[in-house]
Motif scaffolding. Structure first.
Motif, PDB file in Angstrom:
ATOM      1  N   HIS A 113       0.996  -1.258  -0.072  1.00  0.00           N
ATOM      2  CA  HIS A 113      -0.016   0.134  -0.044  1.00  0.00           C
ATOM      3  C   HIS A 113       0.973   1.289  -0.020  1.00  0.00           C
ATOM      4  O   HIS A 113       1.482   1.374   0.932  1.00  0.00           O
ATOM      5  CB  HIS A 113      -0.865   0.121   1.290  1.00  0.00           C
ATOM      6  CG  HIS A 113      -1.491  -1.235   1.389  1.00  0.00           C
ATOM      7  ND1 HIS A 113      -2.758  -1.686   1.015  1.00  0.00           N
ATOM      8  CD2 HIS A 113      -1.295  -2.376   2.115  1.00  0.00           C
ATOM      9  CE1 HIS A 113      -3.071  -2.857   1.333  1.00  0.00           C
ATOM     10  NE2 HIS A 113      -2.141  -3.260   2.041  1.00  0.00           N
ATOM     11  N   VAL A 115       1.343   5.218   0.980  1.00  0.00           N
ATOM     12  CA  VAL A 115       0.533   5.827   1.846  1.00  0.00           C
ATOM     13  C   VAL A 115       1.078   7.179   1.818  1.00  0.00           C
ATOM     14  O   VAL A 115       0.660   8.027   2.423  1.00  0.00           O
ATOM     15  CB  VAL A 115       0.705   5.203   3.320  1.00  0.00           C
ATOM     16  CG1 VAL A 115       0.108   3.888   3.526  1.00  0.00           C
ATOM     17  CG2 VAL A 115       2.234   5.140   3.698  1.00  0.00           C
ATOM     18  N   LEU A 278      -5.450   6.343   4.319  1.00  0.00           N
ATOM     19  CA  LEU A 278      -5.483   6.820   2.904  1.00  0.00           C
ATOM     20  C   LEU A 278      -6.736   7.707   2.615  1.00  0.00           C
ATOM     21  O   LEU A 278      -6.555   8.313   1.476  1.00  0.00           O
ATOM     22  CB  LEU A 278      -5.807   5.422   1.903  1.00  0.00           C
ATOM     23  CG  LEU A 278      -4.621   4.422   2.059  1.00  0.00           C
ATOM     24  CD1 LEU A 278      -5.170   3.177   1.029  1.00  0.00           C
ATOM     25  CD2 LEU A 278      -3.469   4.861   1.670  1.00  0.00           C
ATOM     26  N   GLN A 283      -4.339  11.662   5.297  1.00  0.00           N
ATOM     27  CA  GLN A 283      -3.370  12.129   4.266  1.00  0.00           C
ATOM     28  C   GLN A 283      -3.154  13.621   4.718  1.00  0.00           C
ATOM     29  O   GLN A 283      -1.921  14.242   4.589  1.00  0.00           O
ATOM     30  CB  GLN A 283      -3.977  12.094   2.752  1.00  0.00           C
ATOM     31  CG  GLN A 283      -3.976  10.637   2.446  1.00  0.00           C
ATOM     32  CD  GLN A 283      -2.337  10.120   2.187  1.00  0.00           C
ATOM     33  OE1 GLN A 283      -1.620  10.545   1.555  1.00  0.00           O
ATOM     34  NE2 GLN A 283      -2.230   8.845   2.687  1.00  0.00           N
ATOM     35  N   ARG A 294      -0.407  10.815  -0.959  1.00  0.00           N
ATOM     36  CA  ARG A 294      -0.083  10.081  -2.091  1.00  0.00           C
ATOM     37  C   ARG A 294      -1.122  10.433  -3.224  1.00  0.00           C
ATOM     38  O   ARG A 294      -0.550  10.102  -4.307  1.00  0.00           O
ATOM     39  CB  ARG A 294      -0.304   8.764  -1.456  1.00  0.00           C
ATOM     40  CG  ARG A 294      -1.794   8.367  -1.445  1.00  0.00           C
ATOM     41  CD  ARG A 294      -2.433   6.852  -0.995  1.00  0.00           C
ATOM     42  NE  ARG A 294      -3.803   7.009  -1.276  1.00  0.00           N
ATOM     43  CZ  ARG A 294      -4.556   6.126  -2.311  1.00  0.00           C
ATOM     44  NH1 ARG A 294      -3.608   5.268  -2.790  1.00  0.00           N
ATOM     45  NH2 ARG A 294      -5.550   6.080  -2.346  1.00  0.00           N
ATOM     46  N   ASP A 295      -2.297  10.798  -2.991  1.00  0.00           N
ATOM     47  CA  ASP A 295      -3.376  10.679  -3.902  1.00  0.00           C
ATOM     48  C   ASP A 295      -2.792  11.114  -5.400  1.00  0.00           C
ATOM     49  O   ASP A 295      -2.985  11.043  -6.544  1.00  0.00           O
ATOM     50  CB  ASP A 295      -4.608  11.003  -3.442  1.00  0.00           C
ATOM     51  CG  ASP A 295      -4.478  12.382  -2.612  1.00  0.00           C
ATOM     52  OD1 ASP A 295      -5.675  12.752  -2.244  1.00  0.00           O
ATOM     53  OD2 ASP A 295      -3.256  12.734  -2.550  1.00  0.00           O
TER      54      ASP A 295
END
Lengths: 297, 331
Positions: A113, A115, A278, A283, A294-295
């Protein structure tokens, strides 16, 4: 000799005491598991982040207790292999060898994952007149056989000593491996003789005390006593400052992903916790600590 | 069983009396025997426990050696380059190009920092021991002894902190070198750490010299300095040597302080102001993040074996020398 005996006796006694504490801690841990408890272990780079997540999540979900341990990316993954943690933090990608061992030991593959991201900043002393540096120049400073050893070669004149004091990390750290990959390239080693420290914070603190030093660490570790250099991919190209915006856009050249590994797909409260990390709320903490979410990157 | 009262020749009736016998005669007897038995048991138990304590030290040492050896052993069959291990300065265990496991620079780092530390610590330690044992009297002596013991109790991480925060800036100020964590800093800190050990053992050795030696020398007209130099040093030389060697053992095995104050740079030092790296610090810094069972992991254990061998030789030498003293005394 009596003294030596006394020393041995005290060592033995402290071992017994330590052993006792260990036992009690283990028991406490086991009792905690009856309620929902998540054990997180791994990367030192991510320890602050992981702790901040754990504290905020505990405030929302008081029934879930989260234990965070550092030790290093390798330690976290080894712990996941042995079944001693639910989530392993890593600032590097898991190695095929480690995947194979986890599969052999636990019968399941680890799931990756992403993150967040970490931008590695190049730090110099705050009085250093240098403002920007290129990846090539960094490679010549840090790389095996590199030609740059003096600040005058970079076109700046420092008061006092002209030699560049290279500050690096211990060779098993994820930051070290990432810097090598991103700056030196896959097929080049570090020049030996750099001062290799064991923590990101230590690098920044040594650079802040040493006028002719250069070092690298996550940009979250910046302090007012050090200066972060702008970095360009090639000499002559525009240099980019290590900011969250630039890292998110992918303009800053030394940015790496931060990982959490779980054994198989996360289930139950581990999955809920991971989903929360997430989520925008989780975040937001990434940003607060100076990392890159991360996005969008 | 061998009750002298109940040993009539075997025949019919005595058998019956024997069966009755225990009932009246052994009751008071059994009580005392039981108490005595309990004491004997407790004694035997304590004896066993103490015996176990004594042997446990040996057991621990063997177990540790065995554990370290087992972790390093697979290298022997994995085609590990042992020549490179001892002769190359290139310690690049995580290289993508070609991992190299040369520990020469680390070994020289360890030996140089220990050697320099001893250069400082031996005169200081022996001097202090002579002062405490021969010159200081009354309260001064007691206070000094306590302070030296206190010095020995300072945790190594605190020494490291002092080296980084106090000694480092001083070195920078007076030498103009850019970095304060280096060979010199490490040597001074290690010297300060081993002085208490040298002092206390050397003082014991001096104390063990019979007063008649001193009296004889003084009565022959020797000055106090001559007594120390001509009589006490030769008489206590084995003990003093053991003190020095235990100091060496302390210095070479020290990890935390050294990790903090030597600069942790892989290079063979050319000057006092070069940062260096030691064997112990390498293990401490790298073991945490290595992949278990990896060549790097095993190479670190091999370094552990080298350290084990080094300290073992030093301690063994110290022990043999101390034993030498005893023989002399008995002779």
């Amino acid at each position: 000799m009596a003294r030596a005996l006394a020393v041995w006796a005290s060592i033995a006694a402290s071992l017994v005491v330590l052993g006792g504490c260990q036992g009690r801690a283990d028991r406490g841990l086991r009792r905690g598991e009856a309620a929902a408890s998540i054990r997180v272990e791994g990367s030192d780079t991510m320890v602050q982040l992981a702790q901040a997540w754990a504290e905020h999540y505990h405030a929302i979900q008081p029934s879930v207790s989260i234990q965070v341990l550092g030790g290093g990316s390798g330690v976290g993954i080894a712990s996941l292999t042995d079944g001693n943690c639910d989530m392993a933090n890593a600032s590097r990608e898991i190695e095929p060898k480690e995947i194979a061992r986890i599969k052999a030991n636990r019968g399941e593959e680890p799931v990756t994952h992403v993150v967040g991201h970490d931008a590695l900043a190049i730090f110099v002393h705050k009085d250093n007149p240098l403002d920007s540096i290129s990846i090539e120049e960094l490679a010549e400073i840090y790389g095996d056989g590199g030609k740059i050893t003096r600040w005058s070669q970079l076109g700046v004149k420092l008061q006092g000593d002209d030699t560049i004091v290279r500050v690096s990390r211990q060779n098993s750290s994820g930051t070290y491996a990432y810097f090598r990959e991103a700056v030196l390239g896959r097929n080049r080693d570090f020049k030996l003789g750099s001062i290799d420290l064991s923590g990101s914070k230590d690098v920044v603190s040594l650079v802040s005390r040493t006028p002719n030093a250069i070092g690298y660490s996550g940009m979250g570790y910046a302090t007012p006593e050090v200066k972060m250099l702008k970095v360009s991919r090639k000499k002559g190209e525009p240099a980019v400052a290590p900011t969250i915006e630039n890292a998110k856009k992918g303009d800053y050249p030394i940015t790496r992903a931060l990982y959490i590994y779980t054994l198989g797909e996360a289930k139950g409260h581990v999955k809920q916790y991971l989903d929360w990390i997430l989520s925008p709320e989780g975040q937001k903490i990434v940003v607060e600590l100076g990392y890159v979410p991360r996005d969008e990157s | 069983m061998s009750d002298p009262a109940s040993v009539p020749p075997a025949s019919g009736p005595p058998r019956i009396s024997r069966a009755a016998d225990p009932v009246d005669t052994t009751l008071p007897n059994a009580r005392s025997r039981g108490a005595r038995g309990w004491v004997r048991w407790a004694e035997r138990l304590m004896e066993g426990l103490i015996y176990l304590c004594g042997w446990s030290a040996i057991l621990f040492v063997l177990a540790i050696f065995f554990f370290v050896f087992i972790e390093a052993a697979p290298l022997a069959v994995q085609g590990f380059d042992f020549v490179e291990f001892f002769t190359s300065v290139n310690w690049r265990p995580t290289s993508n190009v070609r991992p190299q496991f040369g520990t020469l620079a680390l070994l020289i780092g360890s030996l140089s920092v220990t050697g320099l530390a001893m250069l400082l610590a031996v005169p200081l330690g022996l001097g202090a021991a002579v002062y405490i044992s021969e010159f200081a009297t009354g309260k001064t002596k007691e206070v000094l002894k306590i302070v030296v013991e206190l010095l020995a109790a300072i945790p190594s991480v605190v020494w490291g902190f002092i080296g980084m925060m106090v000694l480092g800036p001083i070195i920078i100020r007076f030498t103009g070198t850019p970095v304060g964590v280096n060979l010199l800093n490490g040597s001074v800190i290690l010297a300060l750490m081993s002085v208490p050990i040298i002092v206390s053992i050397a003082e014991d050795a001096l104390k063990a010299v019979p007063d008649s030696y001193r009296e004889a020398a003084l009565s022959l007209g020797a000055s106090q300095w001559e007594v120390v130099y001509r009589v006490l040093f030769p008489a206590a030389k084995n003990g003093l040597l053991a003190a020095v060697l235990l100091g060496v053992g302390r210095a070479i095995g020290e990890t935390m302080a050294v990790l903090m104050v030597t600069g942790h740079a892989i290079q063979i030092p050319r000057s006092l102001l070069d940062p260096i790296r030691t064997l112990t610090a390498t293990i401490a810094a790298e073991l945490g993040e290595t992949v278990q069972g990896d060549t790097h992991f095993r190479a670190l254990f091999l370094i552990g074996l080298v350290l084990f061998a080094l300290t073992f030789v030093v301690n063994l030498a110290a022990d043999l020398i101390v034993k030498g003293i005893r023989h002399e005394k008995n002779a």
